[in-house]
Every structure is written in C-alpha cells, then in structure tokens.
Design a protein around this motif. Structure first.
Motif, PDB file in Angstrom:
ATOM      1  N   SER A  66       0.843  -1.195   0.000  1.00 12.59           N
ATOM      2  CA  SER A  66       0.000   0.000   0.000  1.00 12.59           C
ATOM      3  C   SER A  66       0.878   1.244   0.000  1.00 12.59           C
ATOM      4  O   SER A  66       1.881   1.305   0.706  1.00 12.59           O
ATOM      5  CB  SER A  66      -0.898   0.003   1.234  1.00 12.59           C
ATOM      6  OG  SER A  66      -1.563   1.245   1.358  1.00 12.59           O
ATOM      7  N   ASP A  67       0.488   2.244  -0.784  1.00 15.22           N
ATOM      8  CA  ASP A  67       1.197   3.529  -0.785  1.00 15.22           C
ATOM      9  C   ASP A  67       0.880   4.329   0.463  1.00 15.22           C
ATOM     10  O   ASP A  67       1.581   5.274   0.793  1.00 15.22           O
ATOM     11  CB  ASP A  67       0.795   4.357  -2.017  1.00 15.22           C
ATOM     12  CG  ASP A  67       1.235   3.699  -3.306  1.00 15.22           C
ATOM     13  OD1 ASP A  67       2.210   2.924  -3.274  1.00 15.22           O
ATOM     14  OD2 ASP A  67       0.601   3.962  -4.350  1.00 15.22           O
ATOM     15  N   GLU A  68      -0.184   3.954   1.166  1.00  6.95           N
ATOM     16  CA  GLU A  68      -0.670   4.721   2.310  1.00  6.95           C
ATOM     17  C   GLU A  68      -0.258   4.122   3.650  1.00  6.95           C
ATOM     18  O   GLU A  68      -0.821   4.485   4.675  1.00  6.95           O
ATOM     19  CB  GLU A  68      -2.196   4.818   2.244  1.00  6.95           C
ATOM     20  CG  GLU A  68      -2.697   5.471   0.984  1.00  6.95           C
ATOM     21  CD  GLU A  68      -4.195   5.365   0.833  1.00  6.95           C
ATOM     22  OE1 GLU A  68      -4.879   4.960   1.796  1.00  6.95           O
ATOM     23  OE2 GLU A  68      -4.682   5.676  -0.258  1.00  6.95           O
ATOM     24  N   GLY A  69       0.686   3.215   3.682  1.00  2.66           N
ATOM     25  CA  GLY A  69       1.095   2.613   4.939  1.00  2.66           C
ATOM     26  C   GLY A  69       1.485   1.169   4.757  1.00  2.66           C
ATOM     27  O   GLY A  69       1.987   0.783   3.704  1.00  2.66           O
ATOM     28  N   PRO A  70       1.233   0.350   5.782  1.00  4.83           N
ATOM     29  CA  PRO A  70       1.622  -1.065   5.694  1.00  4.83           C
ATOM     30  C   PRO A  70       0.812  -1.802   4.633  1.00  4.83           C
ATOM     31  O   PRO A  70      -0.211  -1.300   4.152  1.00  4.83           O
ATOM     32  CB  PRO A  70       1.314  -1.606   7.095  1.00  4.83           C
ATOM     33  CG  PRO A  70       0.384  -0.630   7.718  1.00  4.83           C
ATOM     34  CD  PRO A  70       0.590   0.687   7.038  1.00  4.83           C
ATOM     35  N   TYR A  71       1.305  -2.980   4.301  1.00  9.06           N
ATOM     36  CA  TYR A  71       0.612  -3.791   3.298  1.00  9.06           C
ATOM     37  C   TYR A  71      -0.827  -4.054   3.726  1.00  9.06           C
ATOM     38  O   TYR A  71      -1.182  -3.928   4.892  1.00  9.06           O
ATOM     39  CB  TYR A  71       1.352  -5.108   3.074  1.00  9.06           C
ATOM     40  CG  TYR A  71       1.295  -6.042   4.262  1.00  9.06           C
ATOM     41  CD1 TYR A  71       0.226  -6.913   4.422  1.00  9.06           C
ATOM     42  CD2 TYR A  71       2.298  -6.063   5.217  1.00  9.06           C
ATOM     43  CE1 TYR A  71       0.146  -7.768   5.513  1.00  9.06           C
ATOM     44  CE2 TYR A  71       2.231  -6.916   6.305  1.00  9.06           C
ATOM     45  CZ  TYR A  71       1.147  -7.757   6.445  1.00  9.06           C
ATOM     46  OH  TYR A  71       1.073  -8.597   7.519  1.00  9.06           O
ATOM     47  N   ARG A  72      -1.653  -4.419   2.759  1.00  2.00           N
ATOM     48  CA  ARG A  72      -3.049  -4.757   3.038  1.00  2.00           C
ATOM     49  C   ARG A  72      -3.284  -6.226   2.717  1.00  2.00           C
ATOM     50  O   ARG A  72      -2.861  -6.712   1.672  1.00  2.00           O
ATOM     51  CB  ARG A  72      -3.987  -3.899   2.196  1.00  2.00           C
ATOM     52  CG  ARG A  72      -3.960  -2.453   2.609  1.00  2.00           C
ATOM     53  CD  ARG A  72      -4.967  -1.650   1.830  1.00  2.00           C
ATOM     54  NE  ARG A  72      -5.026  -0.303   2.371  1.00  2.00           N
ATOM     55  CZ  ARG A  72      -5.341   0.761   1.686  1.00  2.00           C
ATOM     56  NH1 ARG A  72      -5.645   0.644   0.401  1.00  2.00           N
ATOM     57  NH2 ARG A  72      -5.381   1.938   2.246  1.00  2.00           N
TER      58      ARG A  72
END
Length: 109
Positions: A66-72
């Motif tokens: 994710s570009d917004e934090g940890p993996y999803r």
C-alpha cells in the motif's frame, strides 16, 4: 429489538456477500457494510469474521503493498465460500419470507 443481536446472526453472510462483489481488505469490508446500511458493524467483529471464515476454508487471502502505509491483506471468496454464500442466502431468504408473513398483519395496521 437490538439490531446488534440481529447483526451477529447475519454478519457471516453479509461479509460473504460483500466479498462476492470483489476482493477487499478488512477496513474496506467494514466501510462497504456501513455504506450498505449496517452502520453499527464494528471493526473488530468484521476482522474476527474474516479470520474465522478464512480458517474455515471459505476465503483466500493475499497481501498487496500500500502507498498509504503497511501492506493490506485482501480476502476473496473461493469455491467453498461461494457455496456457503449460496446456502446462507437461501436460508436467509426463507427466514425473511417467514418473518414478513408473520409481521404482515402488523404492517397493515
């Protein structure tokens, strides 16, 4: 009647129905359930349901950066999940039809 008690009984089928539309990560499932009208659904309840359905063999999972934090961690239906959804949908439809019939007179007033 407390809606949270009803929600506990149908959360599995609601989560399966959301994932039938497309694979999703946990918070996206929560958001989509709330947008569908289940405003009182709790994050922890949904995450627990996802883990339980995965352990039961109804879901697949995979990780996406994710570009917004940890993996999803995404979840999707497998064949067992689709079968469970179909069975649960039939059960729900029969139950809802019975309740509609029982409450028809009350609605007519």
């Amino acid at each position: 009647m407390d809606g949270s008690q009803l929600l506990k009984g149908v959360l599995d089928v609601a989560v399966l129905a959301v994932l039938n539309e497309r694979d999703s990560y946990g918070y996206d499932v929560v958001r989509r359930l709330r947008e569908a009208g289940l405003e009182d659904v709790g994050d922890a309840s949904v995450y627990g349901t996802l883990r339980r359905l995965f352990k039961a063999g109804a879901l697949t999972s995979y990780v996406v950066p994710s570009d917004e934090g940890p993996y999803r961690k995404y979840y999707g239906l497998n064949d067992n999940g689709r079968d469970l959804l179909a069975t649960s949908a039939k059960t729900w439809s029969a139950f809802a039809e019975t309740m509609d019939h029982l409450l028809k007179e009350l609605r007519a007033r």
